[in-house]
Scaffold this motif. Structure first.
Motif, mmCIF file in Angstrom:
data_model
loop_
_atom_site.group_PDB
_atom_site.id
_atom_site.type_symbol
_atom_site.label_atom_id
_atom_site.label_comp_id
_atom_site.label_asym_id
_atom_site.label_seq_id
_atom_site.Cartn_x
_atom_site.Cartn_y
_atom_site.Cartn_z
ATOM 1 N N SER A 70 31.089 34.167 34.768
ATOM 2 C CA SER A 70 30.717 33.293 33.652
ATOM 3 C C SER A 70 30.528 34.378 32.494
ATOM 4 N N ARG A 71 29.795 33.662 31.454
ATOM 5 C CA ARG A 71 29.868 34.395 29.872
ATOM 6 C C ARG A 71 28.591 34.648 29.190
ATOM 7 N N ASP A 72 28.382 35.445 28.803
ATOM 8 C CA ASP A 72 27.914 35.785 27.424
ATOM 9 C C ASP A 72 28.420 36.148 26.569
ATOM 10 N N ASN A 73 28.011 35.306 25.344
ATOM 11 C CA ASN A 73 28.868 34.989 24.164
ATOM 12 C C ASN A 73 27.768 36.480 23.715
ATOM 13 N N ALA A 74 26.961 36.087 24.182
ATOM 14 C CA ALA A 74 25.791 37.625 22.942
ATOM 15 C C ALA A 74 26.249 38.791 23.013
ATOM 16 N N LYS A 75 26.307 39.203 23.895
ATOM 17 C CA LYS A 75 26.917 40.550 24.507
ATOM 18 C C LYS A 75 28.486 40.814 24.657
ATOM 19 N N ASN A 76 29.330 39.399 24.518
ATOM 20 C CA ASN A 76 30.110 39.900 24.207
ATOM 21 C C ASN A 76 31.236 39.996 26.049
ATOM 22 N N THR A 77 30.498 39.698 27.242
ATOM 23 C CA THR A 77 31.214 39.981 28.117
ATOM 24 C C THR A 77 31.239 38.085 29.069
ATOM 25 N N VAL A 78 31.620 39.184 29.883
ATOM 26 C CA VAL A 78 32.296 38.228 30.808
ATOM 27 C C VAL A 78 32.139 38.792 31.940
ATOM 28 N N TYR A 79 31.130 37.715 33.472
ATOM 29 C CA TYR A 79 31.065 38.758 34.697
ATOM 30 C C TYR A 79 31.936 37.747 35.609
ATOM 31 N N LEU A 80 32.361 38.864 37.012
ATOM 32 C CA LEU A 80 32.515 37.610 37.975
ATOM 33 C C LEU A 80 31.368 38.425 39.464
ATOM 34 N N GLN A 81 30.934 38.128 39.270
ATOM 35 C CA GLN A 81 29.234 37.632 40.716
ATOM 36 C C GLN A 81 30.465 37.496 42.028
ATOM 37 N N MET A 82 31.242 38.000 43.220
ATOM 38 C CA MET A 82 31.312 37.626 44.207
ATOM 39 C C MET A 82 30.663 38.250 45.188
ATOM 40 N N ASN A 83 30.425 37.262 46.205
ATOM 41 C CA ASN A 83 29.824 37.222 47.116
ATOM 42 C C ASN A 83 30.440 36.560 48.724
ATOM 43 N N SER A 84 30.142 37.113 49.521
ATOM 44 C CA SER A 84 30.628 36.675 51.345
ATOM 45 C C SER A 84 32.077 37.698 50.955
ATOM 46 N N LEU A 85 31.878 38.558 49.908
ATOM 47 C CA LEU A 85 32.944 39.097 50.178
ATOM 48 C C LEU A 85 33.898 39.892 51.876
ATOM 49 N N LYS A 86 35.232 39.740 51.361
ATOM 50 C CA LYS A 86 36.356 40.123 52.929
ATOM 51 C C LYS A 86 37.114 40.754 52.161
ATOM 52 N N PRO A 87 37.751 41.989 53.546
ATOM 53 C CA PRO A 87 38.680 42.743 53.214
ATOM 54 C C PRO A 87 40.031 42.311 52.528
ATOM 55 N N GLU A 88 40.133 40.723 52.458
ATOM 56 C CA GLU A 88 41.450 40.860 52.086
ATOM 57 C C GLU A 88 41.141 40.095 50.482
ATOM 58 N N ASP A 89 39.655 40.301 49.682
ATOM 59 C CA ASP A 89 39.742 41.084 48.584
ATOM 60 C C ASP A 89 40.137 42.305 47.873
ATOM 61 N N THR A 90 40.359 43.100 48.392
ATOM 62 C CA THR A 90 40.148 44.316 47.988
ATOM 63 C C THR A 90 41.698 44.359 47.558
ATOM 64 N N ALA A 91 41.821 45.010 46.464
ATOM 65 C CA ALA A 91 42.254 44.656 45.343
ATOM 66 C C ALA A 91 41.642 45.714 43.655
ATOM 67 N N VAL A 92 42.548 46.110 43.047
ATOM 68 C CA VAL A 92 42.256 46.055 41.576
ATOM 69 C C VAL A 92 42.328 44.536 40.697
ATOM 70 N N TYR A 93 41.093 44.283 39.985
ATOM 71 C CA TYR A 93 40.156 43.106 39.264
ATOM 72 C C TYR A 93 40.694 43.332 37.990
ATOM 73 N N TYR A 94 41.905 42.882 37.353
ATOM 74 C CA TYR A 94 41.173 43.087 35.593
ATOM 75 C C TYR A 94 41.429 42.235 34.584
ATOM 76 N N CYS A 95 40.122 42.632 34.063
ATOM 77 C CA CYS A 95 39.899 41.121 33.237
ATOM 78 C C CYS A 95 41.209 41.002 31.916
ATOM 79 N N SER A 96 41.094 39.354 31.779
ATOM 80 C CA SER A 96 41.949 39.054 30.952
ATOM 81 C C SER A 96 41.111 38.600 29.607
#
Length: 118
Positions: A70-96
């Protein structure tokens, strides 16, 4: 100077949740397509989710139904809500942030580590 600053990473148990944030500065945030990518050790960087300036989203098959961008243009911010996380989600996460206006412009954050482990 363009800056994308990620936050919210950390260690979480399988089945848990995290919310990543990416605060942007130095760009006209509202017109950029924003995305989250991740890179696990020994693997290539891969797309996790993207959201266009108009709010259209797309997700990697591996995270559909579990992650929400999701994004909030008023705050110049993008979000990533991650639920039901799995070990295979382990990584460095980058914003683009990217924009195609005759030429392709792309900016990256420094990354935030997400580790899913018991």
């Amino acid at each position: 100077q363009v800056q994308l600053v990620e936050s919210g990473g950390g260690l979480v148990q399988p089945g848990g949740s995290l919310r990543l944030s990416c605060a942007a500065s130095g760009i006209m945030f509202s017109i950029y397509r924003m995305g989250w990518y991740r890179q696990a050790p020994g693997k290539q960087r891969e797309l996790v989710a993207r959201i266009t300036y108009s709010g259209t989203t797309n997700y990697a098959d591996s995270v559909k139904g579990r992650f929400t961008i999701s994004r909030d243009n008023a705050k110049n911010t993008v979000y990533l809500q991650m639920n039901s996380l799995k070990p295979e989600d382990t990584a460095v996460y980058y914003c683009s942030a990217d924009l195609s206006v005759g030429t392709f412009v792309n900016y990256w954050g420094q990354g935030t580590q997400v580790t899913v482990s018991s």
